[in-house]
Design an enzyme around this catalytic site. Structure first.
Site, mmCIF file in Angstrom:
data_model
loop_
_atom_site.group_PDB
_atom_site.id
_atom_site.type_symbol
_atom_site.label_atom_id
_atom_site.label_comp_id
_atom_site.label_asym_id
_atom_site.label_seq_id
_atom_site.Cartn_x
_atom_site.Cartn_y
_atom_site.Cartn_z
ATOM 1 N N HIS A 195 54.633 18.267 45.885
ATOM 2 C CA HIS A 195 55.720 17.835 45.135
ATOM 3 C C HIS A 195 57.090 17.765 45.705
ATOM 4 O O HIS A 195 57.871 17.020 45.555
ATOM 5 C CB HIS A 195 55.800 18.535 43.690
ATOM 6 C CG HIS A 195 54.698 18.673 42.880
ATOM 7 N ND1 HIS A 195 54.984 17.666 41.470
ATOM 8 C CD2 HIS A 195 53.653 18.713 42.842
ATOM 9 C CE1 HIS A 195 53.929 17.887 40.959
ATOM 10 N NE2 HIS A 195 52.954 18.501 41.684
ATOM 11 N N HIS A 201 48.779 12.582 37.195
ATOM 12 C CA HIS A 201 48.137 13.661 37.990
ATOM 13 C C HIS A 201 46.827 14.208 37.319
ATOM 14 O O HIS A 201 46.711 15.526 37.022
ATOM 15 C CB HIS A 201 49.323 14.918 38.090
ATOM 16 C CG HIS A 201 49.158 15.554 39.257
ATOM 17 N ND1 HIS A 201 48.285 16.355 39.534
ATOM 18 C CD2 HIS A 201 50.242 15.910 40.243
ATOM 19 C CE1 HIS A 201 48.374 17.204 40.747
ATOM 20 N NE2 HIS A 201 49.686 17.003 41.121
ATOM 21 N N GLU A 246 51.832 16.101 33.683
ATOM 22 C CA GLU A 246 50.654 16.126 34.468
ATOM 23 C C GLU A 246 49.461 16.273 33.510
ATOM 24 O O GLU A 246 49.564 16.922 32.349
ATOM 25 C CB GLU A 246 50.857 17.339 35.180
ATOM 26 C CG GLU A 246 51.030 18.423 34.715
ATOM 27 C CD GLU A 246 50.141 19.760 35.058
ATOM 28 O OE1 GLU A 246 49.087 19.280 35.724
ATOM 29 O OE2 GLU A 246 50.505 20.860 35.103
ATOM 30 N N HIS A 249 55.676 23.200 45.515
ATOM 31 C CA HIS A 249 54.163 23.063 46.212
ATOM 32 C C HIS A 249 54.415 21.765 46.948
ATOM 33 O O HIS A 249 55.236 20.749 46.628
ATOM 34 C CB HIS A 249 53.328 22.674 44.912
ATOM 35 C CG HIS A 249 52.935 24.229 44.547
ATOM 36 N ND1 HIS A 249 52.210 24.354 43.400
ATOM 37 C CD2 HIS A 249 52.581 25.423 45.335
ATOM 38 C CE1 HIS A 249 51.805 25.604 43.369
ATOM 39 N NE2 HIS A 249 52.190 26.321 44.461
#
Lengths: 842, 582
Positions: free
Chosen positions: B55, B396, B185, B52
């Protein structure tokens, strides 16, 4: 619009703003998205440029009401409070708005003792950061400066220098520099001298703070002040900085040898910033003496960045320069001394000027050797890239030491000396050093050094290219270094000997053959890139061509067109495209070429890739090759070229990859220019202009050709492609065509012509605007517009407002999204819905 | 969206490890003060948890523009898929003209060449001290959690992960590795998500209803990831219900995506792998490639189109065409940033200004369905339970929700939990156990002395610790002397014990001798001719007190080897002599 082109607040925004402010200050609403708040601040910065802020405040009382409302909240959201402080700072940057806020007694509640700095909200780093930023924006005039300095604000900033948040701490440091510069710059009328320091009040407070910190026993305070000075001397080169420095020089100097402070690397930064400022160049030598002392006292790792910086300076005493050079070259010198007997080669440095013991001990330790060498090599590479370097580097010896390092790294050299054997033990197989050394080696290729070392250089590079232990990244760098050195060969005296050149080239191609068959795609790809690069630069050299064509490399390259990895196929396509220059384009009668290299076969193969390859990279590569061929006029005679372009355009028209299309448009553009040159339209100033050519559409040869090649269909379809760059490019080309054809045409420019109703030009324009051209232009059968009919196309060109279309396309596709009105609407629309749509990141 | 982590592991040597994160974040970090971190400290390696863009979006910038030259670690699927998404990212950015200083295709390729692909559970030795290991993270194909180890200290970075298996991926898994720090996260820090089945049923119902009444359904997606999950969902539903309306997947990415899903079938879940023998789940019968001309076809259809936030390209173009018809529907399966059309319609705006001051009236239905694959609060707790970290660090996520989770973690697991703001440094103290090599000779000698070794009980060992060249060794004192070339010095402890005894000195000595002989039956107690007593290396002599003849002073001395016995003896003598021996 204001004279500066900034936009004042629109009525629509002014209507939305009160509701937005109310929503933001409403504690029941969930905190607004940080990006929205950032964008709002950007908008207010623009507004400040466009209209007087005091007017902004008076016209929009919701702003001051917002400040009051947020300050009255018992527990404001940290991000909203931070936003408030920053917004207030932006507004108060203009003196009369500042006064306005002061009259409303808001300033003290925002930035003073009564404000957030004495509340629980201060615990939050974003609030502190907002406060510092707000103050920074605000202090642009004396009133604000006075407000901060007399209201105790300055002490808060001093404290924030040591804030646990890096962002806040560095912002506080920048703020102090700003305050100091503003205070001295605006209040000081007579130049200062060292003895009589009448600093303005605010400056005095800051300077006293710096001095006290430097004299304190606290390492962190000392470091903060050194950072502040570094930042100050880096940004301000006014004469008073020298006066400031003279008061602190002794103290700062003492930190060079003070191990307990551990501020050596900050000192190196500080001295470098000072060395760049002309103010310190004539401080009776004391400054340069300090720099020299720093170069001596700091460890090699700390002093090397300072040395590089010094060597790039054009105004610097020769002694300091030599000292810096000594520091930088010391590790390379040690490498040479460790590798060879004293009489074999002279070292880089005279032993009398340098004490190598510190460097030697670093090099013989496993933990520091690689880092020191990497740093030194990177610094050398940096210096070699400087165009006008004020010093002369000993290129030949440097080259020898870099080659020696590379030999250590792959175990080619194991010297007898204790240091040498230790270093070789540490370095063998060390990829980091290999990479740095190869980079430095590549950078050295620009320098003339006709030395026997060049022979061993090629040996070492070949060894790296051959070795199975070479990693893909190291291999890539080896290729780069090799190609740079091979390219510098023709001009070098060393390789006047043709046999030696041929031998080297043969060896290179042998290695390349092996690497092209590697199981690792990274290696195959780098090999192909290397080959392309060589051909591009050396294709005019006979020895090169002969060696290449007599090797297996061309055949292997062709095989790689079928590689399973798309990156490799793309590189193979590019290599084949370049290879064509050697095999048939420029050497039709070449005896080596024979029948094995067939132009038609290659073109057909590339066409096939263009129409069938499932991945974008190879297709893009084909387009680039075709464009390159067309540019260099390698696509044959007129008819052949027309046919070629037409085929490519047909193939590409339905491609889904935007860059393939863009590449094809590029091809079309070049083709059009060629045609205009050939048939004498104004694009070519020297072409013969014949009035007969332009008199009638039927005789307009380029137009006929473009229609025959079906370019217009492609261009108009591209115009409404969903990928905007494609539309832009197509529009550019159509505009150019319009200016050529319509300028030279005698037909009436105004009238839309008499195309049948419903399929006329207005309709075309409308369809284009709606972006639904594709489905409305089925083909040229029946009632549709015939793209191959020159007359219709001339009419289309003349009537469609391409300029307006061009302007529309050139706007950012998110220009609506970026408008402040959209932003305000979004914030309002989000109110109440945020809970529903939980942040749901992909 | 997006986050970044820089991590220092202070061991014998300072290590710096970095997790590549979103483009904007790294760019800002490089631009601001943190650049000093990047420049001053040698970055050893970078790992990228999955494909993604929040990232991996910064990787080419980091490696090709900032100049990071070391290795980058990814799993095989991430390495294969990353360039596709980076290309797409580049396209959209270039398309929007917002960013001029952006990376090129060549840079993406060069960056990918630096990537070292790793297998799950494979320990990769980055250098002599640093090693990394990847664990399955679910979330998207190829997603991994990374464990980084320096010496005995370790950190686990989760990236994004999912603790509940879905239609095509399994659940994240990690062994009980007890890291010093777990960086996790916390997108859904407080949410306990409703059942996946309900959401899926809702989704299918909405699509089905729209198609039944002849409407068109637009599903804006990012090419890979959730899109495949939704494709499987629709494909099975279409098959079961025998539906005829066409489903399209836009852009040329679909074949490529499915190609990779087929290639990396081992990374998907068990069900897909099992059915693979009969039929590949990613060979869709009902889902066809989309041609832009199809958008104007009459009748119902379902189209998956990129990009997912309706901010450019094909999805936006289709949206414009279909927005005016109330029979149609757009389903937003994920988060949209402010400013995008996706964000606007999700927040309920129905009149959108388009280029050229046109107003687009949105009459079609707008639905939001969360299909992202992050662990919820339960999942995060479950992972902590699995890994048993000593400290937890939340990233996150939103501050308020993280605060809640932090308390929960600290209560339930009794470990420290941190949630630093951007730019804040967190220092975590560890109790490293330092491994020491022990010489075989010493080991044999020690085991020979004591009882049989018990594997479950720690054993105390005596020896000399040699610290040299970053290594620790425990050897016998003799060997240490020999190795270091040192001469031996005798160290004796002495102690004076006062005893009330009016008798002559030699008589006192005799009393002491008898007493000791009686108590220390296993030791050789000797009375020497010169009047002193020895017990092993311990020497006892008696003298009369110079001022008080009734008090005798016993001088006790012993070597450090007999320290225990020496102390015992002195304490014994301090209690005085028993009357019976007199």
């Amino acid at each position: 619009m204001s004279p500066r082109g900034r936009r004042a607040m629109s009525r629509a925004c002014a209507r939305l703003l009160p509701r937005v402010c109310a929503a933001l200050a409403d504690p029941r609403q969930p905190g607004s998205d940080d990006t929205c708040l950032e964008k709002m601040l950007d908008w207010f910065r623009e507004l400040r440029e466009a209209e007087p802020t005091v007017k902004l405040l008076r016209d929009n009382p919701c702003l001051t009401e917002f400040f009051t409302a947020v300050l009255a909240l018992p527990e404001p959201e940290p991000n909203v409070l931070s936003f408030t402080l920053r917004l207030a700072g932006i507004v108060a940057a203009v003196e009369d708005s500042f006064m306005h806020l002061q009259q409303l007694e808001l300033l003290a509640r925002l930035f003073g003792e009564d404000g957030p700095l004495n509340s629980a909200a201060w615990e939050d780093a974003s609030v502190r950061s907002g406060w510092v930023e707000g103050v920074h924006s605000m202090v642009q005039h004396q009133s604000a400066l006075h407000f901060i300095c007399s209201g105790g604000g300055i002490d808060v900033i001093f404290t924030l220098q040591g804030d646990p948040s890096l962002f806040v701490a560095s912002a506080a440091c920048r703020l102090l520099v700003h305050l100091l510069t503003l205070s001295v710059g605006s209040e000081l009328t007579v130049p200062l001298n060292a003895k009589d320091c009448d600093w303005p009040a605010c400056a005095h407070m800051i300077i006293r703070h710096i001095e006290e910190s430097l004299q304190s026993n606290s390492a962190s305070h000392i470091k903060q002040s050194l950072k502040l000075l570094t930042s100050l001397f880096g940004s301000c080169q006014a004469p008073w900085t020298k006066v400031l420095w003279l008061g602190m020089a002794k103290q700062v100097e003492s930190f060079l040898t003070e191990d307990s402070v551990q501020a050596q690397h900050i000192l190196a930064d500080l001295l470098l910033n000072m060395a760049r400022s002309p103010v310190f160049h004539d401080t009776e030598g004391s400054f340069w003496a300090l720099v020299t002392s720093a170069l001596e006292h700091l460890t090699p790792v700390q002093s090397s960045p300072l040395a590089v910086g010094i060597l790039r300076l054009h105004r610097c005493p020769q002694v300091v320069r030599i000292k810096a050079l000594t520091v930088l070259l010391q590790p390379m010198d040690c490498i040479l001394r460790a590798a060879f007997q004293p009489l074999e080669y002279a070292g880089l440095l005279d032993e009398s000027v340098s004490d190598p013991s510190a460097v030697e001990s670093l090099l013989s330790s496993k933990s520091s050797c690689a880092s020191l060498l990497c740093q030194t090599l990177a610094h050398l590479e940096e210096l070699l890239s400087v165009v006008f370097l004020p010093v002369n580097l000993p290129y030949a010896s440097l080259l020898r030491s870099v080659v020696t390092i590379l030999q250590f790294c792959n175990g080619l050299l194991i010297p007898a000396s204790p240091l040498g054997s230790k270093i070789s033990q540490i370095l063998v197989g060390c990829f980091r050093v290999q990479k740095s050394a190869l980079d430095a080696l590549a950078a050295l290729s620009d320098r003339k050094c006709s030395d026997t070392v060049v022979g061993s250089l090629f040996d070492v590079l070949l060894a790296y290219l051959e070795s199975p232990n070479t990693t893909p990244t190291v291999l890539k760098k080896s290729f780069k270094a090799m190609s740079k050195w091979l390219m510098s060969l023709p001009g070098m005296s060393f390789f006047k000997n043709q046999q030696q050149t041929e031998k080297t080239l043969q060896d290179v191609f042998l290695v390349l053959q092996k690497r092209l068959c590697s199981p690792c795609w990274e290696v195959r790809d780098s090999s192909l890139e290397f080959l392309t690069n060589l051909i591009r630069n050396l294709r005019d050299h006979d020895e090169f061509r002969q060696s290449l064509l007599s090797s297996e490399v061309p055949k292997l390259t062709e095989n790689l067109l079928e590689d399973p990895e798309s990156y490799v196929r793309a590189s193979a396509v590019t290599a084949m495209g370049h290879l064509a220059f050697i095999t048939y384009f420029f050497v039709p009668e070449s005896p080596v070429a024979g029948n094995q290299y067939n132009k038609e076969k290659t073109v057909a193969k590339l066409q096939e890739i263009l129409s069938t390859d499932p991945e974008g990279f190879p297709r893009r590569a084909v387009m680039n090759v075709f464009t390159m061929w067309l540019k260099e006029s390698c696509t044959g005679q007129l008819e052949e070229t027309e046919q070629f372009v037409s085929t490519v355009v047909q193939t590409t028209a339905h491609d889904l990859d935007w860059e393939v299309k863009l590449g094809c448009l590029e091809l079309v553009q070049i083709f059009c220019n060629h045609m205009f040159c050939r048939f004498g339209l104004p694009e070519c100033p020297y072409a013969p202009i014949s009035s007969a050519v332009t008199s009638s559409i039927c005789q307009n040869e380029p137009l006929q050709i473009f229609c025959r090649a079906n370019l217009f269909s492609f261009l108009f379809r591209s115009l409404c492609d969903c990928d905007k760059p494609v539309g832009q490019k197509a529009c550019d080309i159509l505009l150019a065509l319009k200016s050529h054809f319509c300028q030279s045409s005698t037909t009436d420019l105004q009238g839309p012509g008499d195309l049948s109703a419903g399929h006329g030009i207005h309709w075309l324009q409308g369809t284009l605007r709606q972006g639904s051209l594709v489905q409305n232009f089925p083909t040229d059968d029946g009632n549709g517009v015939d793209f191959q009919d020159p007359e219709s196309m001339m009419l289309a060109l003349r009537t469609i407002d391409l300029v307006e279309l061009h302007n529309d396309l050139n706007k950012c596709s998110d220009y609506v999204e970026k408008s402040p009105q959209s932003l305000l609407e979004d914030i309002l629309a989000t109110v109440g819905t945020a809970e529903e749509n939980e942040a749901d990141c992909y | 969206m997006g986050s970044r982590q820089f991590l220092f592991l202070k061991g014998k040597k300072e290590k710096f490890f970095c997790f590549a994160e979103g483009f904007e974040e790294v760019k800002r970090a490089v631009r601001t003060r943190q650049s000093n971190l990047l420049c001053n400290v040698f970055i050893l390696s970078v790992s990228c948890s999955h494909f993604h863009l929040d990232h991996c979006g910064a990787l080419p910038y980091f490696s090709e523009m900032v100049g990071y030259d070391g290795p980058i670690y990814m799993t095989h699927p991430t390495k294969a898929i990353c360039p596709i998404l980076l290309e797409d990212y580049r396209k959209i950015t270039v398309d929007k003209k917002g960013e001029t200083n952006f990376f090129t295709s060549q840079m993406i390729k060069d960056c990918m060449k630096k990537v070292v692909a790793v297998h799950l559970h494979q320990t990769v030795q980055v250098d002599e001290e640093l090693e990394i290991k990847a664990y399955y993270a679910g979330h998207v194909l190829g997603a991994a959690m990374f464990q980084i180890k320096v010496g005995c200290e370790s950190v686990v970075y989760t990236g994004d992960y999912n603790m509940t298996p879905d239609r095509h991926l399994g659940a994240a898994w990690i062994d009980k590795c007890r890291p010093d720090l777990l960086i996790t996260e916390s997108t859904y820090a407080t949410t306990i998500r409703d059942s996946k089945r309900c959401r899926e049923r809702d989704f299918l119902k909405k699509v089905h209803e729209t198609v039944e009444r002849g409407g068109k359904v637009l599903i804006p997606v990012f090419a890979l990831g959730r899109a495949q999950e939704l494709c499987i969902l629709l494909e099975t539903f279409w098959e079961r219900m025998n539906l005829k309306a066409p489903i399209y997947f836009s852009t040329g990415l679909t074949e490529k995506a499915n190609h990779y899903y087929k290639l990396f079938i081992t990374w998907t879940n068990q069900k897909i792998r099992k059915t693979f023998v009969q039929r590949n789940m990613f060979e869709f019968k009902h889902i066809k490639a989309f041609d832009r001309a199809f958008a104007d076809n009459p009748g119902p259809m379902v189209v998956f189109a990129t990009p997912g936030m309706l901010h450019a390209g094909q999805s936006l173009q289709i949206f414009r065409k279909w927005a005016g018809n109330e029979k149609n529907m757009v389903i937003m399966p994920g988060y949209c940033v402010q400013g995008t059309v996706g964000h606007k319609i999700l927040s309920g705006q129905r009149k959108l200004e388009m280029e050229g001051r046109q107003i687009l009236e949105v009459k079609m239905q707008v639905e939001y369905m969360s299909f992202s694959a992050h662990a919820d609060a339960k999942g995060i707790m479950q992972l902590i339970r699995q890994a048993e970290p000593r400290n937890v660090l939340l990233v996150h996520g939103e501050a308020k929700k993280m605060e809640f989770l932090k308390q929960k973690i600290e209560q339930e697991f009794h470990v420290n939990c941190y949630m630093p703001a951007n730019g804040e440094t967190t220092t975590i103290f560890t109790n490293p156990s330092i491994p020491v090599d022990i010489s075989l000779g010493l080991l044999k000698r020690e085991t020979a002395i004591g009882l049989l070794p018990d594997a479950k009980k720690p054993k105390l060992m005596h020896g000399t610790l040699i610290m040299k060249d970053n290594s620790f060794r425990l050897v016998s004192p003799e060997q240490a002397l020999k190795e270091l070339g040192l001469a031996e010095h005798q160290l004796r402890f002495t102690c004076r014990v006062h005893i009330q005894d009016p008798r002559k000195e030699h008589e006192t000595v005799l009393r002491v001798y008898n007493h000791l002989k009686g108590v220390l039956k296993d030791y050789s107690v000797q009375h020497l001719p010169d009047g002193s007593i020895t017990v092993e290396s311990i020497l006892i002599q008696a003298t009369a007190h110079s001022e008080d003849q009734g008090t005798k002073v016993l001088l006790v001395s012993w070597t450090y080897q007999d320290e225990e016995l020496g102390s015992y003896l002195t304490s014994l003598l301090k209690k005085g002599l028993p009357q019976s021996t007199s």
